[in-house]
Design an enzyme around this catalytic site. Structure first.
Site, PDB file in Angstrom:
ATOM      1  N   LEU A  60      28.776   9.718   7.009  1.00  0.00           N
ATOM      2  CA  LEU A  60      27.906  10.460   5.750  1.00  0.00           C
ATOM      3  C   LEU A  60      28.900  11.577   5.914  1.00  0.00           C
ATOM      4  CD1 LEU A  60      25.002  11.047   8.110  1.00  0.00           C
ATOM      5  CD2 LEU A  60      25.392   9.789   5.941  1.00  0.00           C
ATOM      6  N   ASP A  61      28.888  12.110   4.642  1.00  0.00           N
ATOM      7  CA  ASP A  61      30.188  13.208   4.626  1.00  0.00           C
ATOM      8  C   ASP A  61      30.135  14.360   5.537  1.00  0.00           C
ATOM      9  OD1 ASP A  61      28.481  14.974   3.783  1.00  0.00           O
ATOM     10  OD2 ASP A  61      28.585  13.885   1.559  1.00  0.00           O
ATOM     11  N   ARG A  62      30.775  15.363   5.549  1.00  0.00           N
ATOM     12  CA  ARG A  62      30.782  16.644   6.926  1.00  0.00           C
ATOM     13  C   ARG A  62      29.138  17.310   6.595  1.00  0.00           C
ATOM     14  NH1 ARG A  62      33.255  22.177   6.749  1.00  0.00           N
ATOM     15  NH2 ARG A  62      33.770  21.745   4.937  1.00  0.00           N
ATOM     16  N   THR A 112      26.071  16.652   4.886  1.00  0.00           N
ATOM     17  CA  THR A 112      25.455  15.332   5.401  1.00  0.00           C
ATOM     18  C   THR A 112      24.602  15.209   6.819  1.00  0.00           C
ATOM     19  OG1 THR A 112      25.846  14.601   3.662  1.00  0.00           O
ATOM     20  CG2 THR A 112      24.051  13.274   4.693  1.00  0.00           C
ATOM     21  N   ARG A 128      25.025  13.049  -3.855  1.00  0.00           N
ATOM     22  CA  ARG A 128      25.503  13.862  -4.324  1.00  0.00           C
ATOM     23  C   ARG A 128      26.184  14.428  -5.420  1.00  0.00           C
ATOM     24  NH1 ARG A 128      26.092  18.444  -0.417  1.00  0.00           N
ATOM     25  NH2 ARG A 128      25.428  17.677   1.849  1.00  0.00           N
TER      26      ARG A 128
END
Length: 183
Positions: free
Chosen positions: A49-51, A53, A137
């Site tokens: 998961l990106d920073r 999210t 996104r």
């Protein structure tokens, strides 16, 4: 003699501003810092998961299960709660399912609909099985929206119900069996 390590399984409700990596040379907060005292075995995040999210992130030392859950063939379902900067055009929900052209090809959601129990057309539920980099996104950005918040509420049937942001819990035996038996 070799003593095989005990298989461990944890679910984290990932907070914002933590990156999904083992360590960060830039000194940013990582999910591994949260999980450091979970068990004596070394567990790893399943997927990323990106920073920015938040939400469901699974950890395990069971490489076979991790591979199964991240391989596109097994179609592990992920459900996201997306909050956009402006109301979403209902036609764009269809576009999400029919396919959105991205720089690395067409990306499709399995399902997309407005979040129930809210009058806001800025909140959309998206079900995916694709694991492309920042795909949710990027799909919304391609349609002209900025994602204000992105929260993964479910992964492979596991939810963050009753799990506060930044906390983790060990999976039950039934949950582990469910993951092993799914497709």
């Amino acid at each position: 003699t070799l003593n095989p390590e005990k298989s461990r399984y944890f679910l984290l409700n990932k907070p914002k501003n933590h990156i999904t990596t083992m360590d960060d040379p830039k000194g940013r907060k990582t999910v591994m810092q949260i999980m450091s005292n979970a068990c004596k075995e070394r567990v790893y995040p399943v997927g990323r998961l990106d920073r920015n999210t938040t939400g469901v992130l699974l950890f395990t030392n069971d490489g076979d299960l991790a591979k199964k859950l991240t391989h596109p063939r097994y179609k592990a379902k992920k459900i996201y709660h997306v909050t956009t900067d402006q109301p979403v055009d209902p036609n764009h929900l269809e576009d999400l399912v029919n396919g959105v052209k991205l720089e690395d090809g067409i990306a499709k959601a399995d399902k997309a609909d407005f979040v129930k129990n809210t009058d806001s057309r800025r909140e959309v539920g998206v079900e995916m099985h694709s694991g492309k980099y920042r795909v949710v996104r990027r799909m919304f950005e391609a349609l002209g929206y900025k994602v204000a918040k992105l929260d993964r509420v479910s992964f492979a049937g596991l939810t963050k119900k009753n799990l506060s942001r930044g906390h983790y819990r060990e999976l039950t035996r039934d949950e582990v069996n469910f993951l092993r038996m799914s497709k």
